[in-house]
Scaffold this active site. Sequence first.
Site, PDB file in Angstrom:
ATOM      1  N   GLU A 168      -5.749  -8.261   0.467  1.00 19.71           N
ATOM      2  CA  GLU A 168      -6.257  -8.062   1.837  1.00 19.71           C
ATOM      3  C   GLU A 168      -7.786  -7.822   1.880  1.00 19.71           C
ATOM      4  O   GLU A 168      -8.152  -6.989   0.832  1.00 19.71           O
ATOM      5  CB  GLU A 168      -5.533  -7.080   2.637  1.00 19.71           C
ATOM      6  CG  GLU A 168      -4.201  -7.161   3.201  1.00 19.71           C
ATOM      7  CD  GLU A 168      -3.525  -5.720   3.926  1.00 19.71           C
ATOM      8  OE1 GLU A 168      -4.564  -5.096   4.433  1.00 19.71           O
ATOM      9  OE2 GLU A 168      -2.313  -5.684   3.974  1.00 19.71           O
ATOM     10  N   GLU A 187       0.803  -1.112   0.040  1.00 20.47           N
ATOM     11  CA  GLU A 187      -0.091  -0.083  -0.061  1.00 20.47           C
ATOM     12  C   GLU A 187       0.840   1.479  -0.035  1.00 20.47           C
ATOM     13  O   GLU A 187       0.852   1.918   0.937  1.00 20.47           O
ATOM     14  CB  GLU A 187      -0.906   0.138   1.208  1.00 20.47           C
ATOM     15  CG  GLU A 187      -1.758  -1.030   1.214  1.00 20.47           C
ATOM     16  CD  GLU A 187      -3.050  -1.077   2.350  1.00 20.47           C
ATOM     17  OE1 GLU A 187      -3.214   0.043   3.069  1.00 20.47           O
ATOM     18  OE2 GLU A 187      -4.108  -1.642   2.163  1.00 20.47           O
TER      19      GLU A 187
HETATM   20  C1  PNW Z   1      -4.245  -2.047   5.397  1.00 21.59           C
HETATM   21  N1  PNW Z   1      -8.680   2.704   4.653  1.00 21.59           N
HETATM   22  O1  PNW Z   1      -4.213  -0.602   5.803  1.00 21.59           O
HETATM   23  C2  PNW Z   1      -2.862  -2.329   5.877  1.00 21.59           C
HETATM   24  O2  PNW Z   1      -2.184  -2.949   4.880  1.00 21.59           O
HETATM   25  C3  PNW Z   1      -2.798  -3.130   7.326  1.00 21.59           C
HETATM   26  O3  PNW Z   1      -1.669  -3.194   7.636  1.00 21.59           O
HETATM   27  C4  PNW Z   1      -3.983  -2.854   8.262  1.00 21.59           C
HETATM   28  O4  PNW Z   1      -4.055  -3.677   9.448  1.00 21.59           O
HETATM   29  C5  PNW Z   1      -5.203  -3.199   7.411  1.00 21.59           C
HETATM   30  O5  PNW Z   1      -5.440  -2.600   6.356  1.00 21.59           O
HETATM   31  C6  PNW Z   1      -6.380  -2.766   8.489  1.00 21.59           C
HETATM   32  O6  PNW Z   1      -6.481  -1.425   8.445  1.00 21.59           O
HETATM   33  C7  PNW Z   1      -5.474   0.058   5.209  1.00 21.59           C
HETATM   34  O7  PNW Z   1      -8.920   3.653   5.186  1.00 21.59           O
HETATM   35  C8  PNW Z   1      -5.611   1.454   6.088  1.00 21.59           C
HETATM   36  O8  PNW Z   1      -9.573   2.502   3.366  1.00 21.59           O
HETATM   37  C9  PNW Z   1      -6.810   1.963   5.804  1.00 21.59           C
HETATM   38  C10 PNW Z   1      -7.577   1.755   4.658  1.00 21.59           C
HETATM   39  C11 PNW Z   1      -7.422   0.657   3.988  1.00 21.59           C
HETATM   40  C12 PNW Z   1      -6.295  -0.181   4.323  1.00 21.59           C
END
Ligand code: PNW
Length: 491
Positions: free
Chosen positions: A394, A174
Amino acid sequence: PSRDANLTSKKLPRSFMWGVSSSAYQIEGAAAADGKGPSIWDLLSHRPPGFVQDNSTGDVVAEHYYLYKQDIRRLKLLGIPAFSPSISWPRIFPFGTGAVNEAAVAHYDDVIQELLFRGITPVLTLFHWDTPLALFNEYGAWSSPRIVDDFFNYAKFVIMRYDKYVPIWFTINEPQYCNWQYSTYPDDGTYWPKYGNWTDDKVGKARRRFLCGHHTLLAHAKVAKWYKEEFKGKGRITFKNSGNYYEARDVNLPNDVLSAKRSVDFSIGWFGGPWTDGDYPPSLKTTLGDILPTFTPSEKALIKGSCDFYAIDAYTAYTAYGSDNDIQCTNDTFNAAWPECAPSSQMGGNQFPLGPSSDPGASWLRSTPAGLRKYLKFITKELFPTVPDIVVSEFGFAEPFESSLTKMEDILWDLRRADYYQGFLDAILQSILYDNVNVTGAWAWSIYDNFEWNSGLSTRFGLQYVNYTDLSRTPKASMFQLKSWFREHAQ
Ligand code: PNW
């Protein structure tokens, strides 16, 4: 909700890969063990109160670093065929570059051996946000082009050692978010070691963010080119995108359509444009002007085609709303935090019947399986039609967790998450069967409860419960839901 009855006993393609995922800093603990160097997250989680909402850190978490054998055995017993963790760069190179830390290498050797011994396929991410702090102090980490070669050296080391066991490499997790982390806080020494001479207005922050993004793309591309052309690796390589679907509230309202388009461009277009078309999307260029770095012709050639497939971390979906004010994208309306001058977006609308809401620590997330199906089709048929296949790298859900819950049956009975997994997996199967979308894998986030960046240990994404006092792990209802879904549909 009732299922699409036509899906009963329908099969995924034989080659479909699935498993559970996580990342080093979020589960390993052992923050200073065996010569590990600090990462930026070791610093951030120890910042003054409130940086991480519950003031927890990744110092201990689930101690996967010490308990990996039981974790892997548990996956075996649960019937999970593959595991997608990340390798910690500052463990292998405590200073980010220079001498290899043999103790950390021996550790990961053992983790890989253990996975193979239990018949579980390792799928590895090379960088999941834990940038070596040394590189931050040295040159500002991702804000400097010097990171490209340091990442390349680290990646080469890990790939050369493990490629024969690893069918999929994710170079970077990401970039949309890790670069955002850099630009949210002022460069005045308060939150980070001071690393540059940035103005701390919106424009200065945006410059940092897009420059860091630029370097993540170059770093990925350099590794991928070497992997394919020189090393001739036997696996496939890509990076993981962060993006949630944005659909216009009303296709007859131009500002709604523009809102959705801009939101998509600024999330997945930012990184998908360069590798599919060789450059950033036009809307980024016009909106950002000289804030957006440019690629030289040889860099364009390096990046174009640098992914073997598309990987999307797709958790939820939004309805995009426009308004007259929002479409004036000048520096004055610039919102450096998230998506620049994109009109508002909200969860909701008729497009995506909203499933349960998640924990307040993940308020951005609602269960929207219909949104996932549209998103997969949109990415592969409309936005990036040249990508051969797509993987949901994910997806997951944070069950609201009451700290007052004391009975294990209440903690483990996570029906909202179970419902989320069933809905999202059904949507993936529908995409394959009805929309002719080539989805080749899915990775559930997460193996168990872990350190959730901004909300810490109190937001729980796990398919297994972690008791942070005695470090015991216990599968939740959602784990069995996931497993039984694949028992029905995997071949
Ligand atoms: C992912 N959003 O991050 C990360 O790859 C993980 O490390 C994390 O634990 C997981 O999602 C859960 O949050 C994101 O705001 C953070 O849309 C924010 C978003 C999406 C993915």
